[in-house]
Write a protein that holds these residues in place. Sequence first.
Motif, short mmCIF file in Angstrom:
data_model
loop_
_atom_site.label_atom_id
_atom_site.label_comp_id
_atom_site.label_asym_id
_atom_site.label_seq_id
_atom_site.Cartn_x
_atom_site.Cartn_y
_atom_site.Cartn_z
N MET A 199 -0.07 26.57 -21.32
CA MET A 199 -0.31 27.34 -22.53
C MET A 199 -0.97 28.69 -22.22
O MET A 199 -1.72 28.82 -21.26
N GLU A 200 -0.66 29.66 -23.05
CA GLU A 200 -1.36 30.94 -22.97
C GLU A 200 -2.82 30.71 -23.35
O GLU A 200 -3.10 30.04 -24.35
N PRO A 201 -3.77 31.25 -22.59
CA PRO A 201 -5.19 31.05 -22.91
C PRO A 201 -5.55 31.42 -24.35
O PRO A 201 -6.37 30.74 -24.99
N ALA A 202 -4.94 32.46 -24.88
CA ALA A 202 -5.26 32.88 -26.24
C ALA A 202 -4.81 31.88 -27.28
O ALA A 202 -5.32 31.88 -28.41
N ALA A 203 -3.86 30.99 -26.92
CA ALA A 203 -3.33 30.02 -27.87
C ALA A 203 -4.09 28.69 -27.86
O ALA A 203 -3.77 27.80 -28.66
#
Length: 287
Positions: free
Chosen positions: A195-199
Motif C-alpha cells: 500500500m501507498e503510505p498515504a493510504a
Amino acid sequence: MKIALGTAQFGLDYGISNISGKVSAGESARILETAALGGVRLVATAPVYGDAEQVLGEAGAAGRFAIVTKTARLDSGGVEGVEAGFDRSLERLRVTSVYGLLVHSPGDLLAEEGQRLAALLMRLRETGRVLRIGVSAYSAAQLERALGVLDVDLVQVPVSVFDQRLIADGTLARLKASGIEVHARSPFLQGLLLMEPAALPPQFEPIRNRCREWRAFCEKRGLSPLRAALGFVAGLREVDSIVCGVETSGQLEEILAAAGPLDAAEFRALALDDPDFVDPHRWRVSA
C-alpha cells in the motif's frame, strides 16, 4: 517453486488491502488454473475460511495440489469436535487424506485436553489420513510451547520484511535444523507492504515513516514492493513455502513472476519489533 496458494479470500473478505471482497467461484477456478500452470504445488486452507474448503473441493483442487488445512477450535466441541471437524473438512475437500493438518489455535495444545488433541493428530498421521502434522503459530513462545506437546512435522508462521522476529531470535534456524517444514505466511503483511503510505488507516500513523522508508528502499534498488517483499522471504533458506493469498488470477501471475530470491540480509534494517504492527490479530481496523 516456493509459492503456495492461500485461500482465505476464497471464503472471506480478507486482508487490509482487499477492496474487491470474497473471490467468486469462477475467479477461484481461474486462480487455481493459473497456480497449476505456474508450478504451484501446495494450497493452504482452513475450515474457518468460510466456504473455501468447499470451493476447493468443487474445483477439484486435490487432483492438482497438496492441501494443508487446519483444525477446528478445541472449545467448539472438544477433541471429538476437532475430529468431526476434520472429517467435515475431508468431505468438503472431496478427499480421503491431506498433506498437512495444523492446529489453528496453538493454545489448544496447552488446554486441559491438549494431550488428547496431540494424540488425535498423531493417530491421524499414523493411519495415513494426514501426511504431516503441526501448528499455525504467531510467535516463538507459542511455537516453543507447542513443540513441547506435539511431534511436529510442519509449521506455518508469519514472516515479512517488517516481521523478522523469528529470524532474529533464531527460531527459523532451529526449525530448519530439526527437519521441520516451514511455511511462511503474510509475506505482504495482509497487503500493508504493497500500500501507498498515504493510504494507510490512521492506526498506522506511528509506522507511516517506516513505510515511506520501505518504499524508498525499493525505489533505490529498482524493485517493486511486490518483488522486494517476496524476494526477501524467498531468499530465506529456512523457508520451504511462501503462502500467498490473492483476489484475482492476474495478481497470482504477478506473484509468480516476482518470486525469485533476493539477499535477505539487505532487509534487516527494515524490521519492526512492535507486535501491534506486525501481528494483524492486534489491528483494530476493518479489513
